[in-house]
Design an enzyme around this catalytic site. Structure first.
Site, PDB file in Angstrom:
ATOM      1  N   ASP A  14      57.135  62.619  20.351  1.00 41.22           N
ATOM      2  CA  ASP A  14      56.337  64.127  21.480  1.00 41.22           C
ATOM      3  C   ASP A  14      56.934  65.570  21.860  1.00 41.22           C
ATOM      4  OD1 ASP A  14      54.494  61.993  21.869  1.00 41.22           O
ATOM      5  OD2 ASP A  14      55.642  61.427  23.654  1.00 41.22           O
ATOM      6  N   GLU A 185      45.182  67.140  22.525  1.00 41.24           N
ATOM      7  CA  GLU A 185      46.270  66.984  23.980  1.00 41.24           C
ATOM      8  C   GLU A 185      47.513  67.748  23.715  1.00 41.24           C
ATOM      9  OE1 GLU A 185      46.563  63.145  23.031  1.00 41.24           O
ATOM     10  OE2 GLU A 185      46.940  62.845  21.448  1.00 41.24           O
TER      11      GLU A 185
END
Ligand code: 6LW
Length: 535
Positions: A14, A185
């Protein structure tokens, strides 16, 4: 100058990137490992140095009791008018029906801190990102979790204004993407040439993962879908060495070149069984999800694509226009002679403080006081670092004189509280001081060598050697001469795919001490080494 992917190796998912002047910073998720959020620094996008964990006080982050792979998810680092902004999710319930995914913001004037106490944002979903518009307005964008069965939409992204003076969310919460076409997302908003680009991870975080881009003239939408989405993915090339590519963030160099950092994974050949309860038949990734970098370009019609003209990431990229900026090599041996622990180490859920370790009590040693067991999600005495390559050795010299079987100390390779290989010294009622291996695989516990008596009063050398899916322990008594102990284990079980609780972190190697009697017996570690091998 070439950047070799992954640029941040082992468990660094991430990624979020910013540039401030000549300095680039990347933030990564840390889940249940303490302290929270890893920050790396670079000046040339090729060489990176780990510099900071901004969430390092319990008043900022309390991870006690959080499940495996919960805790800190997907931080987003931004910078506006002299202030660093870091938003992140603290996940407290996830593998369930109703999700608790609370979002927070901390700020600092200096990347090294001090970082502020957290400000609560809205909790509609995870992966929050802050966008600072030219008109001074600030917005938070995130995905939305939906506990209903079925969910209202397959994918949903919301936007709300953030009032930095009042320190609260402000005004309506509006959907800017709802879709049954694709799940999005990890959203980030980027403004360029009058367009607002919504840059999102798509299709989960496994081998189908990708990155999509949408755009609108107004920040509230409507957002137009790019017909070339996913613009980055390895979902159709299972043989490519970097898999799972997606979850990007963008940065522009002073010369106007654009780069994206993204997550990726390097697979072993080992697979889950066809009848595995989760991820059936999938390949295993003990190094977790890692950070890579790609060169990007804008097309004449204002869309973004990889500079290599394909959707596939490059294993190596040419970085142009930046001067090389190299950091000192780190030694692989830690003699515990400093006053503070090296930044590589993290503990499980709780701070690495004098309640369980000391570098001062016996200078040149790490003294660790035994506390709870390896299944505890509260007060374990354990420090560990990431596996960064498929081939490495780690070893330590341990002085420990346990007097009851509930006291243990040693060397551990672990994924989470249910999955580990633990070479440890303990004490048996009949055998006295002894050495053993405990293997935990999704709550099945075995002692493959039983308990082997060893002489008291002598240091014990403990070593692990990992080669792809093979993990072998060694030990030496009184001198650093190693003999093999135990079978060759299947290292691939310490992976996102094989573990049954969490699936977002990566394998770690470290040292730990347990005293289940509550009397706090201690172990002294003279040194710890981690050395990459081979290739
Ligand atoms: C991350 C989210 C995700 O926040 O995994 O599957 C989470 N998707 O984007 C943890 O890395």
């Amino acid at each position: 100058m070439k950047a070799e992917n992954p640029i941040l190796r082992g468990f660094h998912p991430d990624p979020s990137i910013i540039r401030v002047g000549e300095d680039y910073y990347v933030a990564n998720s840390t889940f249940e490992w303490w302290p929270g959020v890893r920050l790396h620094h670079s000046r040339d996008l090729v060489h990176w140095e780990m510099i900071e964990y901004p969430l390092n006080r319990v008043s900022q982050l309390d991870l006690k009791g959080v499940g495996a792979s919960q805790g800190i998810w997907a931080p987003c680092l931004t910078y506006d008018k002299g202030i660093f902004y870091l938003v992140y999710t603290v996940v407290k319930s996830f593998y369930c029906n109703m999700y608790d995914t609370a979002n927070y913001l901390v700020t600092a004037e200096n990347i090294h801190g001090p970082w502020s106490e957290p400000t609560a944002l809205n909790n509609f979903g995870f992966d929050p990102s802050l966008f600072h518009d030219d008109d001074g307005k600030k917005y938070m964008v995130s995905m939305v979790t939906d506990h209903r069965i079925p969910k209202k939409y397959k994918g949903r992204i919301i936007l709300q204004e953030y009032d930095a003076k009042a320190k609260n969310m402000y005004g309506p919460v509006r959907d800017i993407y709802t879709g049954d076409r694709i799940y999005l997302e990890g959203p980030h908003i980027v403004k360029r040439d009058g367009w607002y680009y919504l840059f999102c991870a798509d299709t989960g975080t496994g081998e189908a993962h990708g990155q999509s881009i949408l755009r609108a003239k107004n920040i509230w939408g409507p957002y137009e879908w790019n017909e070339n989405n996913s613009i980055l993915t390895t979902r159709d090339t299972p043989d490519f060495p970097l898999q799972k590519a997606g979850h990007c963030d963008l940065v522009e160099t002073p010369e106007g070149e654009w780069y994206a950092v993204h997550l990726c994974g390097r697979p072993l050949e080992n697979r889950n069984a066809k009848d595995a309860p989760r991820f059936s038949g999938e390949r295993r990734y003990p190094l977790g999800r890692e950070t890579a970098i790609q060169k990007m370009e804008w097309t004449s019609d204002g869309w973004l694509r990889l500079a290599n003209g394909t959707k596939l990431p490059d294993e190596k990229i040419e970085v142009t226009g930046l001067e090389p900026y190299v950091f000192g090599e780190k030694t692989c041996r830690d003699d515990f002679k400093e006053e503070t622990l090296d930044l590589e180490y993290q503990s499980l859920r709780i701070p690495m403080d004098e309640r369980f370790l000391s570098l001062k009590e016996r200078p040149g040693y790490l003294r660790m006081y035994g506390r709870e067991g390896l299944s505890s999600k509260f007060d374990q005495s354990l420090i560990a670092r990431r596996w960064t390559e498929f081939q490495f050795e780690a070893d330590t010299k341990l002085e420990f004189e346990p007097n009851v079987f509930k006291q243990m100390a040693g060397l551990i390779c672990m994924y989470d509280t249910d999955n580990y290989f633990y070479l440890h010294v303990t004490c048996d009622e009949d055998l006295g001081k002894c050495i053993s291996i405990l293997k935990a695989e999704n709550k099945t516990y075995t002692y493959p060598v039983g308990f082997v008596p060893i002489k008291e009063g002598k240091p014990v050398y403990l070593k692990v050697s990992v080669d792809h899916d093979k993990l072998q322990f060694y030990y030496g008594l009184g001198e650093e001469v190693y003999e093999q102990i135990g079978p060759v284990f299947d290292a691939s079980i310490l992976s996102d795919e094989a573990c049954l609780e969490g699936w977002f972190t990566g394998a770690m190697v470290g040292i730990c001490c347990q005293d289940l009697t509550g009397s706090g017996a201690y172990a002294d570690f003279d040194w710890f080494t981690y050395q990459e091998k081979g290739e």
